[in-house]
Design a protein around this motif. Structure first.
Motif, PDB file in Angstrom:
ATOM      1  N   ARG A  11      29.336  18.241 -31.954  1.00 12.53           N
ATOM      2  CA  ARG A  11      30.560  17.821 -31.302  1.00 12.53           C
ATOM      3  C   ARG A  11      30.885  18.376 -29.988  1.00 12.53           C
ATOM      4  NH1 ARG A  11      33.287  18.057 -36.294  1.00 12.53           N
ATOM      5  NH2 ARG A  11      33.819  19.949 -35.963  1.00 12.53           N
ATOM      6  N   GLN A  12      30.407  19.741 -29.749  1.00 10.22           N
ATOM      7  CA  GLN A  12      30.417  20.370 -28.526  1.00 10.22           C
ATOM      8  C   GLN A  12      29.599  19.815 -27.660  1.00 10.22           C
ATOM      9  OE1 GLN A  12      29.864  24.756 -28.871  1.00 10.22           O
ATOM     10  NE2 GLN A  12      30.270  24.907 -26.755  1.00 10.22           N
ATOM     11  N   GLY A  13      28.571  19.306 -27.767  1.00 10.38           N
ATOM     12  CA  GLY A  13      27.547  18.556 -26.791  1.00 10.38           C
ATOM     13  C   GLY A  13      26.778  19.627 -26.184  1.00 10.38           C
ATOM     14  N   ARG A  14      25.997  19.001 -25.422  1.00 12.19           N
ATOM     15  CA  ARG A  14      25.075  19.726 -24.448  1.00 12.19           C
ATOM     16  C   ARG A  14      25.665  20.129 -22.927  1.00 12.19           C
ATOM     17  NH1 ARG A  14      19.989  16.189 -24.106  1.00 12.19           N
ATOM     18  NH2 ARG A  14      19.852  17.168 -22.365  1.00 12.19           N
ATOM     19  N   LEU A  15      25.361  21.074 -22.358  1.00 12.00           N
ATOM     20  CA  LEU A  15      26.001  21.396 -21.186  1.00 12.00           C
ATOM     21  C   LEU A  15      25.532  20.305 -20.048  1.00 12.00           C
ATOM     22  CD1 LEU A  15      27.287  23.538 -19.214  1.00 12.00           C
ATOM     23  CD2 LEU A  15      24.901  24.574 -18.969  1.00 12.00           C
ATOM     24  N   ASP A  16      26.593  19.936 -19.278  1.00  7.30           N
ATOM     25  CA  ASP A  16      26.201  18.993 -18.429  1.00  7.30           C
ATOM     26  C   ASP A  16      26.376  19.632 -16.900  1.00  7.30           C
ATOM     27  OD1 ASP A  16      26.289  16.846 -16.434  1.00  7.30           O
ATOM     28  OD2 ASP A  16      27.582  15.791 -17.742  1.00  7.30           O
ATOM     29  N   ILE A  17      25.020  19.975 -16.387  1.00 10.91           N
ATOM     30  CA  ILE A  17      24.843  20.596 -15.050  1.00 10.91           C
ATOM     31  C   ILE A  17      25.540  20.022 -14.092  1.00 10.91           C
ATOM     32  CG2 ILE A  17      23.225  21.597 -13.694  1.00 10.91           C
ATOM     33  CD1 ILE A  17      22.991  22.945 -16.242  1.00 10.91           C
ATOM     34  N   ARG A  18      25.347  18.544 -13.866  1.00  9.78           N
ATOM     35  CA  ARG A  18      25.887  17.984 -12.746  1.00  9.78           C
ATOM     36  C   ARG A  18      27.686  18.209 -12.630  1.00  9.78           C
ATOM     37  NH1 ARG A  18      24.006  11.999 -11.584  1.00  9.78           N
ATOM     38  NH2 ARG A  18      22.256  13.140 -10.964  1.00  9.78           N
ATOM     39  N   ARG A  19      28.098  17.998 -13.739  1.00  5.90           N
ATOM     40  CA  ARG A  19      29.745  18.009 -13.585  1.00  5.90           C
ATOM     41  C   ARG A  19      30.070  19.477 -13.521  1.00  5.90           C
ATOM     42  NH1 ARG A  19      31.190  15.240 -18.774  1.00  5.90           N
ATOM     43  NH2 ARG A  19      33.128  16.474 -18.446  1.00  5.90           N
ATOM     44  N   THR A  20      29.449  20.322 -14.184  1.00  3.22           N
ATOM     45  CA  THR A  20      29.720  21.798 -14.131  1.00  3.22           C
ATOM     46  C   THR A  20      29.597  22.237 -12.638  1.00  3.22           C
ATOM     47  OG1 THR A  20      29.043  22.236 -16.354  1.00  3.22           O
ATOM     48  CG2 THR A  20      29.042  24.178 -14.823  1.00  3.22           C
ATOM     49  N   LEU A  21      28.527  21.832 -11.839  1.00  2.00           N
ATOM     50  CA  LEU A  21      28.427  22.083 -10.348  1.00  2.00           C
ATOM     51  C   LEU A  21      29.556  21.546  -9.615  1.00  2.00           C
ATOM     52  CD1 LEU A  21      24.495  22.013 -10.049  1.00  2.00           C
ATOM     53  CD2 LEU A  21      25.943  24.057 -10.182  1.00  2.00           C
ATOM     54  N   ARG A  22      29.741  20.226  -9.822  1.00  2.00           N
ATOM     55  CA  ARG A  22      31.060  19.407  -9.272  1.00  2.00           C
ATOM     56  C   ARG A  22      32.202  20.389  -9.531  1.00  2.00           C
ATOM     57  NH1 ARG A  22      30.655  14.145 -11.170  1.00  2.00           N
ATOM     58  NH2 ARG A  22      28.529  14.105  -9.980  1.00  2.00           N
ATOM     59  N   ARG A  23      32.551  20.725 -10.792  1.00  2.00           N
ATOM     60  CA  ARG A  23      33.724  21.492 -10.978  1.00  2.00           C
ATOM     61  C   ARG A  23      33.776  22.785 -10.221  1.00  2.00           C
ATOM     62  NH1 ARG A  23      34.838  20.950 -17.470  1.00  2.00           N
ATOM     63  NH2 ARG A  23      35.255  18.793 -17.553  1.00  2.00           N
ATOM     64  N   SER A  24      32.461  23.401 -10.039  1.00  2.00           N
ATOM     65  CA  SER A  24      32.455  24.860  -9.424  1.00  2.00           C
ATOM     66  C   SER A  24      33.047  24.947  -8.033  1.00  2.00           C
ATOM     67  CB  SER A  24      31.182  25.473  -9.630  1.00  2.00           C
ATOM     68  OG  SER A  24      30.237  24.894  -9.020  1.00  2.00           O
ATOM     69  N   ILE A  25      32.887  23.734  -7.500  1.00  2.00           N
ATOM     70  CA  ILE A  25      33.116  23.697  -6.005  1.00  2.00           C
ATOM     71  C   ILE A  25      34.504  24.364  -5.801  1.00  2.00           C
ATOM     72  CG2 ILE A  25      33.444  22.232  -3.977  1.00  2.00           C
ATOM     73  CD1 ILE A  25      31.167  20.511  -5.158  1.00  2.00           C
ATOM     74  N   SER A  26      35.537  23.992  -6.631  1.00  2.00           N
ATOM     75  CA  SER A  26      36.873  24.319  -6.167  1.00  2.00           C
ATOM     76  C   SER A  26      37.091  25.701  -6.551  1.00  2.00           C
ATOM     77  CB  SER A  26      37.794  23.688  -7.265  1.00  2.00           C
ATOM     78  OG  SER A  26      37.477  23.768  -8.618  1.00  2.00           O
ATOM     79  N   SER A  27      36.031  26.416  -7.030  1.00  2.00           N
ATOM     80  CA  SER A  27      36.190  27.997  -7.459  1.00  2.00           C
ATOM     81  C   SER A  27      35.005  28.767  -6.773  1.00  2.00           C
ATOM     82  CB  SER A  27      36.006  28.151  -8.914  1.00  2.00           C
ATOM     83  OG  SER A  27      34.776  27.870  -9.428  1.00  2.00           O
ATOM     84  N   GLY A  28      34.723  28.139  -5.628  1.00  2.00           N
ATOM     85  CA  GLY A  28      33.537  28.862  -4.790  1.00  2.00           C
ATOM     86  C   GLY A  28      32.271  28.779  -5.089  1.00  2.00           C
ATOM     87  N   GLY A  29      31.974  27.818  -6.085  1.00  2.00           N
ATOM     88  CA  GLY A  29      30.636  27.730  -6.452  1.00  2.00           C
ATOM     89  C   GLY A  29      30.411  28.598  -7.887  1.00  2.00           C
ATOM     90  N   VAL A  30      31.626  29.275  -8.288  1.00  2.00           N
ATOM     91  CA  VAL A  30      31.364  29.894  -9.537  1.00  2.00           C
ATOM     92  C   VAL A  30      31.557  29.167 -10.916  1.00  2.00           C
ATOM     93  CG1 VAL A  30      32.072  32.044 -11.072  1.00  2.00           C
ATOM     94  CG2 VAL A  30      32.068  31.942  -8.336  1.00  2.00           C
ATOM     95  N   PRO A  31      30.428  28.864 -11.515  1.00  2.00           N
ATOM     96  CA  PRO A  31      30.937  27.755 -12.706  1.00  2.00           C
ATOM     97  C   PRO A  31      31.753  28.519 -13.854  1.00  2.00           C
ATOM     98  CG  PRO A  31      28.573  28.849 -12.861  1.00  2.00           C
ATOM     99  CD  PRO A  31      29.038  29.378 -11.520  1.00  2.00           C
ATOM    100  N   ILE A  32      33.198  28.461 -13.590  1.00  2.00           N
ATOM    101  CA  ILE A  32      34.111  29.005 -14.723  1.00  2.00           C
ATOM    102  C   ILE A  32      34.414  28.074 -15.636  1.00  2.00           C
ATOM    103  CG2 ILE A  32      36.492  29.565 -14.565  1.00  2.00           C
ATOM    104  CD1 ILE A  32      36.523  30.460 -11.716  1.00  2.00           C
ATOM    105  N   ASP A  33      34.303  26.691 -15.384  1.00  2.00           N
ATOM    106  CA  ASP A  33      34.800  25.851 -16.252  1.00  2.00           C
ATOM    107  C   ASP A  33      33.372  24.845 -16.461  1.00  2.00           C
ATOM    108  OD1 ASP A  33      36.247  23.991 -18.224  1.00  2.00           O
ATOM    109  OD2 ASP A  33      37.165  22.998 -16.461  1.00  2.00           O
ATOM    110  N   PRO A  34      32.726  25.164 -17.438  1.00  2.00           N
ATOM    111  CA  PRO A  34      31.534  24.515 -17.806  1.00  2.00           C
ATOM    112  C   PRO A  34      31.984  23.005 -18.343  1.00  2.00           C
ATOM    113  CG  PRO A  34      31.883  26.185 -19.300  1.00  2.00           C
ATOM    114  CD  PRO A  34      32.775  26.508 -18.469  1.00  2.00           C
TER     115      PRO A  34
END
Length: 198
Positions: free
Chosen positions: A21-44
């Protein structure tokens, strides 16, 4: 003992389903989300995957030689029912009969002749003729039996049809492997039509 093993079985399946259910890490969406935090992937971000629950069909030989093993298997499968979409349990000696476990007692839904002689070929053919609509690519079939067929036609071709119709066929044989194929054992006719033989 059966209750303890069933609890372990449920816990194991719960862990596997939670991870799925948790699923696999989505790298593309994680990197897109990290833009708002200065490139730090806080919210995978994860690729959410909903595992489909398969259907389970168990065919258990209740002839004298393997009654204890079949009763044990039915006792283990009954509490695991919530992890499958549908569970159908069948007992047989020379004819398949649907059964259920109620208050620790095995209840056949039709008469079951415990004194008949084992005939796996006849059972497989009767099962295919009556219950073929239950078999699809989402079905797992478990057969428990010693494959001792009293020198009658084994009808491995019918098990082959079942094999082609379902996701997986697993054969559980309580006899030691060195006894398979000896005497009236037709295990060789069935083994090639199974995904796993244990």
């Amino acid at each position: 003992l059966v209750a303890a093993l069933a609890q372990q079985f449920r816990a194991y399946l719960s862990r596997r389903q939670y991870q799925a259910r948790q699923g696999r890490l989505d790298i593309r969406r994680t990197l897109r989300r990290s833009i708002s935090s200065g490139g730090v992937p806080i919210d995978p971000a994860f690729r959410h995957r909903r595992p489909g629950r398969p259907d389970l069909i168990a065919l258990c030989d209740f002839s004298y030689s393997v009654t204890a093993a079949s009763t044990f298997l039915v006792s283990l499968l009954t509490p695991a029912a919530p992890f499958f979409r549908r569970v159908r349990l069948f007992a047989f000696v020379d004819q398949p009969v649907e059964v259920s476990l109620e208050n620790g007692m095995l209840i056949p839904h039709q008469p079951l002749d415990m004194y008949a002689r084992s005939d796996f070929g006849k059972v497989l053919l009767a099962f295919w003729n009556v219950y073929e609509p239950l078999l699809n690519r989402n079905t797992i079939v478990i057969v428990l039996g010693d494959a001792r067929n009293n020198r009658r036609p084994p009808r491995g071709d019918v098990l082959g049809r079942i094999h082609n119709a379902v996701r997986q066929v697993t054969w559980l044989n309580p006899e030691p492997r060195e006894r398979w194929g000896t005497g009236d054992s037709a295990m060789a006719a069935y083994e090639r039509h199974c995904h796993a033989v244990l």
